[in-house]
Design an enzyme around this catalytic site. Structure first.
Site, PDB file in Angstrom:
ATOM      1  N   CYS A   2       0.830  -1.197   0.000  1.00  0.00           N
ATOM      2  CA  CYS A   2       0.000   0.000   0.000  1.00  0.00           C
ATOM      3  C   CYS A   2       0.865   1.247   0.000  1.00  0.00           C
ATOM      4  CB  CYS A   2      -0.894   0.032   1.247  1.00  0.00           C
ATOM      5  SG  CYS A   2      -1.941  -1.415   1.447  1.00  0.00           S
ATOM      6  N   ARG A  44      -4.596   1.018  -1.306  1.00  0.00           N
ATOM      7  CA  ARG A  44      -4.321  -0.403  -1.118  1.00  0.00           C
ATOM      8  C   ARG A  44      -4.075  -1.142  -2.425  1.00  0.00           C
ATOM      9  NH1 ARG A  44      -8.021  -5.497   0.672  1.00  0.00           N
ATOM     10  NH2 ARG A  44      -6.316  -6.807   1.423  1.00  0.00           N
ATOM     11  N   LEU A  45      -2.983  -1.896  -2.457  1.00  0.00           N
ATOM     12  CA  LEU A  45      -2.747  -2.929  -3.461  1.00  0.00           C
ATOM     13  C   LEU A  45      -3.076  -4.249  -2.779  1.00  0.00           C
ATOM     14  CD1 LEU A  45      -1.633  -3.863  -6.243  1.00  0.00           C
ATOM     15  CD2 LEU A  45       0.637  -3.956  -5.185  1.00  0.00           C
ATOM     16  N   ALA A  46      -4.198  -4.845  -3.118  1.00  0.00           N
ATOM     17  CA  ALA A  46      -4.723  -5.997  -2.380  1.00  0.00           C
ATOM     18  C   ALA A  46      -3.919  -7.260  -2.701  1.00  0.00           C
ATOM     19  CB  ALA A  46      -6.194  -6.206  -2.716  1.00  0.00           C
ATOM     20  N   ASN A  68       1.585  -0.512   5.297  1.00  0.00           N
ATOM     21  CA  ASN A  68       2.180  -0.803   3.996  1.00  0.00           C
ATOM     22  C   ASN A  68       3.172  -1.937   4.182  1.00  0.00           C
ATOM     23  OD1 ASN A  68       3.413  -0.717   1.426  1.00  0.00           O
ATOM     24  ND2 ASN A  68       4.868   0.832   2.100  1.00  0.00           N
ATOM     25  N   GLY A  69       2.956  -3.051   3.492  1.00  0.00           N
ATOM     26  CA  GLY A  69       3.916  -4.146   3.589  1.00  0.00           C
ATOM     27  C   GLY A  69       3.259  -5.511   3.613  1.00  0.00           C
ATOM     28  N   GLU A  70       4.048  -6.487   4.011  1.00  0.00           N
ATOM     29  CA  GLU A  70       3.575  -7.868   4.145  1.00  0.00           C
ATOM     30  C   GLU A  70       4.235  -8.503   5.361  1.00  0.00           C
ATOM     31  OE1 GLU A  70       1.284  -9.302   2.377  1.00  0.00           O
ATOM     32  OE2 GLU A  70       1.096  -7.824   0.766  1.00  0.00           O
ATOM     33  N   GLY A 355      16.143 -11.500  -6.285  1.00  0.00           N
ATOM     34  CA  GLY A 355      17.391 -11.968  -5.680  1.00  0.00           C
ATOM     35  C   GLY A 355      18.183 -10.859  -5.032  1.00  0.00           C
TER      36      GLY A 355
END
Length: 608
Positions: A2, A44-46, A68-70, A355
């Site tokens: 997000c 939001r980027l879902a 924002n994040g995962e 990578g």
């Protein structure tokens, strides 16, 4: 993934404009929260639970979050919280973060395995709690002048408020020294970055701001060093595989970047062991010295991935698209091919594994080899070779042996960490003094170093500086301009201190870089991939400066020097030498071009 923003007063119109400025970071949903004390916004980027249940800002009792994040271990944390009586309304990691903070307070972030920039508003305590992930994968900027407090995922979002922002000369010196702006600096005074592994607490009633480091990588390295080496070695491959697997969790399509280098190749190999269908992507260029598609094709064929590669011609239009997306001067030209790679991948996937950070964690840079070599080359030999090396002819090809040799003999006798930075530098102190004149600030002042002469110290230097503010920033900008989330398995916080704790010979053995990673890769990849010479993701700058009117105009026209920060005549000398092929000044000229272009857009946005 997000974009987030907020500030310490109510203003629905301003938070809406801030949200709009972040739409590329979150095209799927928009939300805001405004009360008498704060305004919070989210685009939001879902990725996890793509339904409306994942909309932000999200609330629980007295707490409101924009995130924002995962968080890759959110399911394990959710189970733990459910056992404590928490009831969830969505399948998102955002809700887990919110409840974790409700349960454990600021210590919650120490339980997260992931990447993040977040803010949690506590209505009862009248505080804003901000946090950035351990290695700085996700950005978080803030402005504070004792009255106003503003935060956002991008610096340009902060500037939408009515602020009188002056350029910070420390940041200007940093940029021309290392081609990025590091530490907690930004190009503006009173605007800062939250450092990797830091929390910030802002009290709305008193305007008091406190920053606290919650993660100490060096301490984690020392903790691991107390364990047997054999035990740690056995864990590295298992931990790397676990890190890759954790980053595959998503409710949207996931793919991988594949350059044909050992870092991206081992990531894709580990993914493919557990997945039958896994799309991989690479981009190529017509200049053979810059093209790596053939190596990516070898890996893709070996693994059997669903591989796609495209050839691009980077042109002035591409450069304008990308440079228009940076919110402060940023001089890493590899952002252009990275942008094209992200653009290509986004047609099929919403998440891509990369990578990145393999070189920093496993010791892959040629500079690390050079430090080792410097231990055995006598000073007398360097003195004899220096005038001969400096007379070698220039070339437009990729980073050459001549370029590396000139840097080696120039900085041979420096403190290891200073030498390492000067090898990476564009304008070292003597050149930057010519460029900036009375505005010059020396390198030890803007970027102090420690005296240790070890490989570990050089790696830590890169992990704390070059990695978050160049490599990761480049990927964040390029990916978010395309609404693509990029995940970095090599920066799993379980893996990094584990690898760094090992004796040097497992990272750099004689002059073989990434020794341990290559041993792991050798069981999964062709030998010609594992042992091929390192090649960075770079572009033909030297020829661009000669061919592109776009660049030369910003370098030669006095209109673009109205900022008055550096010496016009000195730049014209560099440009003339480059155009006449007497010297290769492409890297220096590119930084000047980018700064001039950024400043013109900032001061006169209607012009291009």
């Amino acid at each position: 993934m997000c974009g987030i923003a907020g500030f310490n007063r109510p203003d629905q119109e301003l938070i809406a404009r801030m949200n709009q400025s972040l739409i590329h970071r979150g095209p799927d949903m928009e939300g805001s929260y405004v009360d008498a004390h704060v305004s919070l916004g989210n685009r939001r980027l879902a990725i996890q639970d793509t339904s409306q249940r994942g909309r932000q800002p999200m609330s629980h009792e007295n707490l409101v979050i924009v995130f924002n994040g995962e968080i890759y271990n959110f399911r394990e944390l959710r189970e733990q919280l459910e056992s404590e009586g928490y009831q969830f309304q969505s399948e998102t990691d955002t809700e887990v973060v919110l409840y974790a903070y409700h349960k454990w307070g600021p210590a919650a972030v120490e339980k997260f395995n992931g990447m993040w920039g977040l803010c949690i508003y506590d209505k009862e305590r009248q505080t804003l709690f901000l946090s950035r992930d351990r290695f700085g994968i996700k950005p978080l900027y803030y402005y504070s002048d004792g009255e106003k407090f503003i935060f956002a995922s991008e610096l340009r979002t902060i500037t939408l408020d009515n602020l009188n922002l002056d350029i910070d000369l420390r940041a200007v010196n940093f940029y021309f020294y290392q081609k990025y702006i590091g530490g907690d600096l930004t190009i503006y005074k009173n605007c800062f970055k939250l450092r990797p592994g830091e929390n910030l607490l802002y009290r709305l009633d008193t305007h008091q701001l406190t920053r606290t480091a919650y993660y100490d990588l060096e301490r984690e390295v020392v903790r691991h060093q107390a364990r047997p080496v054999a035990e740690r070695l056995d864990e590295v491959e298992q931990t790397l595989a676990s890190a890759v697997n954790a980053r595959l969790v998503a409710d949207v399509p996931v793919g991988g970047f594949l350059s044909g280098g050992v870092d991206s190749s081992i990531i894709c190999a580990l993914v493919h062991e557990g997945r039958q269908q896994f799309p991989t992507f690479s981009v190529g260029f017509q200049d053979a010295s810059y093209d790596e598609v053939k190596f990516a094709d070898i890996v893709a064929t070996h693994l059997g991935t669903d591989h796609q590669s495209e050839y691009f011609e980077i042109n002035e239009e591409t450069a304008e698209q990308v440079l228009g997306g940076i919110d402060e001067p940023f001089g890493d030209s590899s952002i252009l091919p990275t942008y094209l790679l992200c653009k290509m991948a986004r047609r099929q996937v919403t998440v891509a594994l990369s990578g990145d950070a393999g070189d920093e964690v496993f010791a892959g840079y040629d500079t690390y080899k050079a430090h080792r070599l410097a231990q055995y080359v006598p000073a007398s030999a360097v003195s004899l070779a220096r005038p001969l090396i400096n007379r070698l002819p220039t070339t437009d090809r990729k980073v050459t042996l001549r370029f590396k040799m000139r840097r080696f003999v120039r900085d041979y006798d420096r403190n290891l960490c200073r030498r390492h930075l000067d090898w990476m530098a564009t304008f070292d102190d003597p050149l930057r003094r010519k460029l900036l004149g009375e505005r010059f600030i020396d390198a030890p002042t803007i970027m102090p170093v420690r005296p240790e002469r070890t490989l570990l110290r050089a790696q830590l230097n890169d992990i704390h500086n070059y990695l978050p503010e160049d490599i990761l920033k480049k990927v964040d900008i390029a990916s978010m301009l395309n609404s693509l989330e990029v995940r970095v398995p090599f920066l799993d916080h379980r893996l990094v201190p584990l690898v760094l704790s090992l004796p040097e010979r497992y990272r750099l053995r004689r002059l073989t870089t990434k020794w341990l990673l290559k041993r792991i890769a050798a069981r999964r990849l062709p030998g010609r991939i594992v042992h091929r010479r390192k090649r960075g993701f770079s572009v033909p700058l030297a020829s661009w400066v000669r061919r592109w009117d776009f660049i030369r105009t910003y370098l030669a026209d006095r209109r673009y020097y109205d900022h008055g920060l550096y010496d016009y005549d000195y730049i014209q000398g560099l440009l003339a030498g480059h155009l006449e092929r007497r010297t290769d000044n492409a890297r220096e000229l590119w930084l000047v071009f980018v700064f001039n272009y950024w400043h013109r857009r900032r001061s006169r946005p209607q012009e291009r």
